[in-house]
Design an enzyme around this catalytic site. Structure first.
Site, PDB file in Angstrom:
ATOM      1  N   ASP A  28       0.850  -1.186   0.000  1.00  0.00           N
ATOM      2  CA  ASP A  28       0.000   0.000   0.000  1.00  0.00           C
ATOM      3  C   ASP A  28       0.894   1.248   0.000  1.00  0.00           C
ATOM      4  O   ASP A  28       1.891   1.308   0.710  1.00  0.00           O
ATOM      5  CB  ASP A  28      -0.916  -0.001   1.233  1.00  0.00           C
ATOM      6  N   ASN A  85     -12.728  -3.287   2.992  1.00  0.00           N
ATOM      7  CA  ASN A  85     -13.634  -2.157   3.187  1.00  0.00           C
ATOM      8  C   ASN A  85     -14.678  -2.164   2.069  1.00  0.00           C
ATOM      9  O   ASN A  85     -14.323  -2.222   0.887  1.00  0.00           O
ATOM     10  CB  ASN A  85     -12.851  -0.841   3.171  1.00  0.00           C
ATOM     11  N   SER A  93     -12.093   3.512  -0.661  1.00  0.00           N
ATOM     12  CA  SER A  93     -11.683   4.647  -1.496  1.00  0.00           C
ATOM     13  C   SER A  93     -11.337   4.245  -2.921  1.00  0.00           C
ATOM     14  O   SER A  93     -11.290   5.113  -3.798  1.00  0.00           O
ATOM     15  CB  SER A  93     -10.497   5.377  -0.856  1.00  0.00           C
ATOM     16  N   HIS A  98     -10.299  -5.350  -2.943  1.00  0.00           N
ATOM     17  CA  HIS A  98      -8.939  -5.645  -2.500  1.00  0.00           C
ATOM     18  C   HIS A  98      -8.979  -6.075  -1.051  1.00  0.00           C
ATOM     19  O   HIS A  98      -9.806  -5.601  -0.270  1.00  0.00           O
ATOM     20  CB  HIS A  98      -8.007  -4.447  -2.678  1.00  0.00           C
ATOM     21  N   ILE A  99      -8.067  -6.955  -0.694  1.00  0.00           N
ATOM     22  CA  ILE A  99      -7.891  -7.382   0.694  1.00  0.00           C
ATOM     23  C   ILE A  99      -6.665  -6.651   1.236  1.00  0.00           C
ATOM     24  O   ILE A  99      -5.577  -6.744   0.664  1.00  0.00           O
ATOM     25  CB  ILE A  99      -7.654  -8.906   0.784  1.00  0.00           C
TER      26      ILE A  99
HETATM   27  P1  AMP Z   1      -9.724   1.280   0.555  1.00  0.00           P
HETATM   28  O1  AMP Z   1      -9.768   2.584   1.299  1.00  0.00           O
HETATM   29  O2  AMP Z   1     -10.095   0.085   1.372  1.00  0.00           O
HETATM   30  O3  AMP Z   1     -10.482   1.366  -0.753  1.00  0.00           O
HETATM   31  O4  AMP Z   1      -8.195   1.033   0.212  1.00  0.00           O
HETATM   32  C1  AMP Z   1      -7.550   1.607  -0.871  1.00  0.00           C
HETATM   33  C2  AMP Z   1      -6.092   1.579  -0.550  1.00  0.00           C
HETATM   34  O5  AMP Z   1      -5.367   1.755  -1.763  1.00  0.00           O
HETATM   35  C3  AMP Z   1      -5.629   2.665   0.408  1.00  0.00           C
HETATM   36  O6  AMP Z   1      -5.052   2.085   1.565  1.00  0.00           O
HETATM   37  C4  AMP Z   1      -4.616   3.443  -0.409  1.00  0.00           C
HETATM   38  O7  AMP Z   1      -3.524   3.897   0.352  1.00  0.00           O
HETATM   39  C5  AMP Z   1      -4.195   2.439  -1.451  1.00  0.00           C
HETATM   40  N1  AMP Z   1      -3.693   2.983  -2.691  1.00  0.00           N
HETATM   41  C6  AMP Z   1      -4.261   3.948  -3.456  1.00  0.00           C
HETATM   42  N2  AMP Z   1      -3.512   4.164  -4.547  1.00  0.00           N
HETATM   43  C7  AMP Z   1      -2.459   3.315  -4.481  1.00  0.00           C
HETATM   44  C8  AMP Z   1      -1.331   3.064  -5.314  1.00  0.00           C
HETATM   45  N3  AMP Z   1      -1.132   3.743  -6.457  1.00  0.00           N
HETATM   46  N4  AMP Z   1      -0.432   2.125  -4.926  1.00  0.00           N
HETATM   47  C9  AMP Z   1      -0.629   1.436  -3.777  1.00  0.00           C
HETATM   48  N5  AMP Z   1      -1.669   1.624  -2.947  1.00  0.00           N
HETATM   49  C10 AMP Z   1      -2.572   2.553  -3.290  1.00  0.00           C
END
Ligand code: AMP
Length: 112
Positions: A28, A85, A93, A98-99
């Site tokens: 992440d 989430n 977000s 994704h896990i």
């Molecule tokens: P969620 O809030 O559960 O949808 O998790 C999305 C996750 O993706 C967050 O923890 C972000 O920090 C991560 N994220 C967003 N863009 C990237 C990226 N380009 N590379 C790695 N992680 C990312």
């Protein structure tokens, strides 16, 4: 294409730790723990509430793969948490299932 599809196709760089033809795991970009890895299907299922029965085997393989990914990250002994989430109240977000695999510190319960 979602940002995670772009990572899978190497359009966007990421620190990839493992990959199969079905899913990819990478660190992440904003880690919430010393180890914070995302396990992501290459096919963009938006979120778990929209997964279909036909996705069951893929989702099972992703869950099982988390064991090896956690071990390779040094978490086998201390433990780790898997998080999905789903929707705005959960803080989703990125609309691509994704896990989250989190570990390397003592995690609080209940989560915030
Ligand atoms: P969620 O809030 O559960 O949808 O998790 C999305 C996750 O993706 C967050 O923890 C972000 O920090 C991560 N994220 C967003 N863009 C990237 C990226 N380009 N590379 C790695 N992680 C990312």
């Amino acid at each position: 294409m979602t940002i995670f599809e772009k990572i899978a196709t190497r359009e966007i760089p990421a620190h990839i730790v493992s990959e199969t033809d079905e899913f990819i795991a990478f660190h992440d970009v904003h880690p919430q723990a010393p180890v914070h890895i995302l396990i992501v299907p290459k096919r963009a299922i938006p979120r778990i509430s929209e997964a279909q029965p036909a996705d069951g085997n893929l989702l099972g393989r992703m869950l099982l793969a988390s064991r090896e990914i956690a071990s390779a990250a040094g978490l086998a002994e201390g433990g780790y948490r898997l998080v999905i989430n789903n929707g705005p109240d959960a803080g989703e977000s990125v609309p691509h299932l994704h896990i989250h695999l989190l570990g390397g510190r003592s995690l609080q319960w209940p989560p915030g």
